[in-house]
Design a protein around this motif. Structure first.
Motif, PDB file in Angstrom:
ATOM      1  N   ILE A 187       0.873  -1.174   0.000  1.00  0.00           N
ATOM      2  CA  ILE A 187       0.000   0.000   0.000  1.00  0.00           C
ATOM      3  C   ILE A 187       0.909   1.222   0.000  1.00  0.00           C
ATOM      4  O   ILE A 187       1.727   1.380   0.917  1.00  0.00           O
ATOM      5  CB  ILE A 187      -0.913   0.027   1.247  1.00  0.00           C
ATOM      6  CG1 ILE A 187      -1.775  -1.237   1.315  1.00  0.00           C
ATOM      7  CG2 ILE A 187      -1.784   1.279   1.237  1.00  0.00           C
ATOM      8  CD1 ILE A 187      -2.562  -1.355   2.605  1.00  0.00           C
ATOM      9  N   TYR A 202      -5.929  -4.747   5.316  1.00  0.00           N
ATOM     10  CA  TYR A 202      -5.064  -3.657   4.871  1.00  0.00           C
ATOM     11  C   TYR A 202      -4.353  -3.065   6.088  1.00  0.00           C
ATOM     12  O   TYR A 202      -5.002  -2.564   7.012  1.00  0.00           O
ATOM     13  CB  TYR A 202      -5.888  -2.600   4.137  1.00  0.00           C
ATOM     14  CG  TYR A 202      -6.568  -3.177   2.919  1.00  0.00           C
ATOM     15  CD1 TYR A 202      -5.913  -3.239   1.694  1.00  0.00           C
ATOM     16  CD2 TYR A 202      -7.861  -3.704   2.997  1.00  0.00           C
ATOM     17  CE1 TYR A 202      -6.524  -3.802   0.576  1.00  0.00           C
ATOM     18  CE2 TYR A 202      -8.480  -4.264   1.887  1.00  0.00           C
ATOM     19  CZ  TYR A 202      -7.799  -4.306   0.681  1.00  0.00           C
ATOM     20  OH  TYR A 202      -8.399  -4.875  -0.416  1.00  0.00           O
ATOM     21  N   TRP A 211      -6.558   5.651  -0.034  1.00  0.00           N
ATOM     22  CA  TRP A 211      -6.105   5.078  -1.308  1.00  0.00           C
ATOM     23  C   TRP A 211      -6.720   3.702  -1.519  1.00  0.00           C
ATOM     24  O   TRP A 211      -7.154   3.365  -2.631  1.00  0.00           O
ATOM     25  CB  TRP A 211      -4.579   4.970  -1.311  1.00  0.00           C
ATOM     26  CG  TRP A 211      -4.009   4.346  -2.548  1.00  0.00           C
ATOM     27  CD1 TRP A 211      -3.640   4.981  -3.696  1.00  0.00           C
ATOM     28  CD2 TRP A 211      -3.753   2.949  -2.778  1.00  0.00           C
ATOM     29  NE1 TRP A 211      -3.165   4.075  -4.629  1.00  0.00           N
ATOM     30  CE2 TRP A 211      -3.236   2.816  -4.093  1.00  0.00           C
ATOM     31  CE3 TRP A 211      -3.897   1.806  -1.999  1.00  0.00           C
ATOM     32  CZ2 TRP A 211      -2.865   1.593  -4.633  1.00  0.00           C
ATOM     33  CZ3 TRP A 211      -3.548   0.574  -2.547  1.00  0.00           C
ATOM     34  CH2 TRP A 211      -3.039   0.470  -3.844  1.00  0.00           C
ATOM     35  N   VAL A 212      -6.773   2.892  -0.456  1.00  0.00           N
ATOM     36  CA  VAL A 212      -7.373   1.563  -0.564  1.00  0.00           C
ATOM     37  C   VAL A 212      -8.837   1.679  -0.984  1.00  0.00           C
ATOM     38  O   VAL A 212      -9.297   0.977  -1.902  1.00  0.00           O
ATOM     39  CB  VAL A 212      -7.254   0.800   0.771  1.00  0.00           C
ATOM     40  CG1 VAL A 212      -8.110  -0.475   0.749  1.00  0.00           C
ATOM     41  CG2 VAL A 212      -5.803   0.446   1.062  1.00  0.00           C
ATOM     42  N   GLU A 232     -10.433   4.153  -2.510  1.00  0.00           N
ATOM     43  CA  GLU A 232     -10.617   4.698  -3.853  1.00  0.00           C
ATOM     44  C   GLU A 232     -10.140   3.727  -4.933  1.00  0.00           C
ATOM     45  O   GLU A 232     -10.715   3.670  -6.020  1.00  0.00           O
ATOM     46  CB  GLU A 232      -9.857   6.028  -3.981  1.00  0.00           C
ATOM     47  CG  GLU A 232     -10.423   7.150  -3.130  1.00  0.00           C
ATOM     48  CD  GLU A 232     -11.794   7.616  -3.608  1.00  0.00           C
ATOM     49  OE1 GLU A 232     -12.093   7.436  -4.806  1.00  0.00           O
ATOM     50  OE2 GLU A 232     -12.556   8.147  -2.775  1.00  0.00           O
ATOM     51  N   THR A 233      -9.092   2.970  -4.631  1.00  0.00           N
ATOM     52  CA  THR A 233      -8.497   2.079  -5.635  1.00  0.00           C
ATOM     53  C   THR A 233      -9.193   0.725  -5.713  1.00  0.00           C
ATOM     54  O   THR A 233      -9.388   0.177  -6.798  1.00  0.00           O
ATOM     55  CB  THR A 233      -7.002   1.864  -5.325  1.00  0.00           C
ATOM     56  OG1 THR A 233      -6.344   3.135  -5.264  1.00  0.00           O
ATOM     57  CG2 THR A 233      -6.332   1.020  -6.403  1.00  0.00           C
ATOM     58  N   LYS A 234      -9.588   0.200  -4.555  1.00  0.00           N
ATOM     59  CA  LYS A 234     -10.110  -1.162  -4.504  1.00  0.00           C
ATOM     60  C   LYS A 234     -11.633  -1.252  -4.422  1.00  0.00           C
ATOM     61  O   LYS A 234     -12.223  -2.241  -4.857  1.00  0.00           O
ATOM     62  CB  LYS A 234      -9.519  -1.896  -3.287  1.00  0.00           C
ATOM     63  CG  LYS A 234      -7.992  -1.886  -3.212  1.00  0.00           C
ATOM     64  CD  LYS A 234      -7.373  -2.740  -4.289  1.00  0.00           C
ATOM     65  CE  LYS A 234      -5.863  -2.818  -4.110  1.00  0.00           C
ATOM     66  NZ  LYS A 234      -5.213  -3.624  -5.172  1.00  0.00           N
TER      67      LYS A 234
END
Length: 268
Positions: A137, A159, A174-175, A177-179
């Motif tokens: 990450i 995470y 970020w997790v 929004e990305t995943k």
């Protein structure tokens, strides 16, 4: 998928530091139409951390975990995650690269040439030793990454981020929004409540049970307050869930309170 939060660190349980992660994670989730289903605090005890992770890894939840991923003697999370999975720790190649980038940046800021083989810099690479099969990450604050691992059930994931809010919060964002952007605002949600004064919960319980039976997509909540110098004893009574059913259930609740001749007001 349900979403959980694990906060690791003796400093939280002893009161040496006040936890800021719980309200921030709630904020991050609420902004995206998501909800937190559960949270746990765990001290820096290897056996307990391992047992906790072994249990949560066997489920299907999305779990955010913060604290204990450094390389000092009181940091155990990376080792415990590996133990819970029954796999070894391995230096992740991308993590190694990012850590060495950070070492280089720090050396250049100090006006010296980085020595990647210096004992202290070799020790820093331990922060990139993650359970076999983990993914990194990114850490926008200082480049030293966190990691993620898949649940043993085949659904969901964990995470892991440092305990520092300045690092953990953008990493968790970020997790999300990305995943998990595909999960944002998928479930409409509404909540309405009134303040009921000088009433006993036992008097209100039959009405609460009837509302939940009639409206299966609604949960009723009752939060008693004993009162203080600013307000009288009261109950924060409300309904939450599917917006359409919440509207109907809230009308039913107010009608029920009127039938009971209860004093109630909308929150200011």
């Amino acid at each position: 998928m349900a979403i959980g939060l694990i906060i690791i660190g003796d400093e939280i349980l002893s009161g040496r530091r006040v936890d800021k992660h719980f309200p921030k994670v709630l904020e991050l989730l609420t902004q995206r139409g998501l909800q937190l289903s559960w949270a746990e605090y765990v001290g820096d005890e290897r056996e307990r951390i391992t047992a906790t992770l072994k249990r949560t890894l066997s489920g299907s939840d999305i779990v955010f975990c913060t604290g204990g991923i450094g390389a000092t003697p009181d940091d155990h999370t990376r080792q415990c995650a590996a133990a819970a999975l029954g796999v070894p720790l391995q230096l992740h190649p991308e993590a190694k690269e990012k850590i060495q980038e950070r070492i280089g940046d720090t050396a250049r800021e100090a006006g010296i040439t980085p020595d990647f083989n210096a004992p202290e810099n070799l020790h820093r690479l331990k922060m990139g030793e993650f359970p076999q099969g983990a993914s990194i990450i990114p850490n926008p604050y200082n480049k030293i990454p966190g990691f993620s691992i898949q649940n043993t059930s085949g659904e969901g994931a964990h995470y892991f981020a440092p305990g520092f809010p300045v690092m953990a919060w953008p990493m968790f964002e970020w997790v999300l929004e990305t995943k998990y952007a595909h999960l944002f605002h998928r479930q409409a949600w509404s909540e309405k409540s009134v303040l009921v004064f000088e009433a006993a919960e036992s008097t209100l319980t039959p009405m609460m049970e009837a509302i939940e039976a009639e409206f299966p997509l609604v949960k009723v909540f009752s939060l008693p307050h004993v009162g203080d110098d600013k307000t009288r004893r009261h109950i924060d009574l409300g309904v939450k869930g599917d917006p359409d059913q919440v509207e109907q259930a809230f009308v039913k609740m107010q009608n029920g309170l009127n039938a009971l001749k209860a004093e109630f007001h909308l929150p200011s």
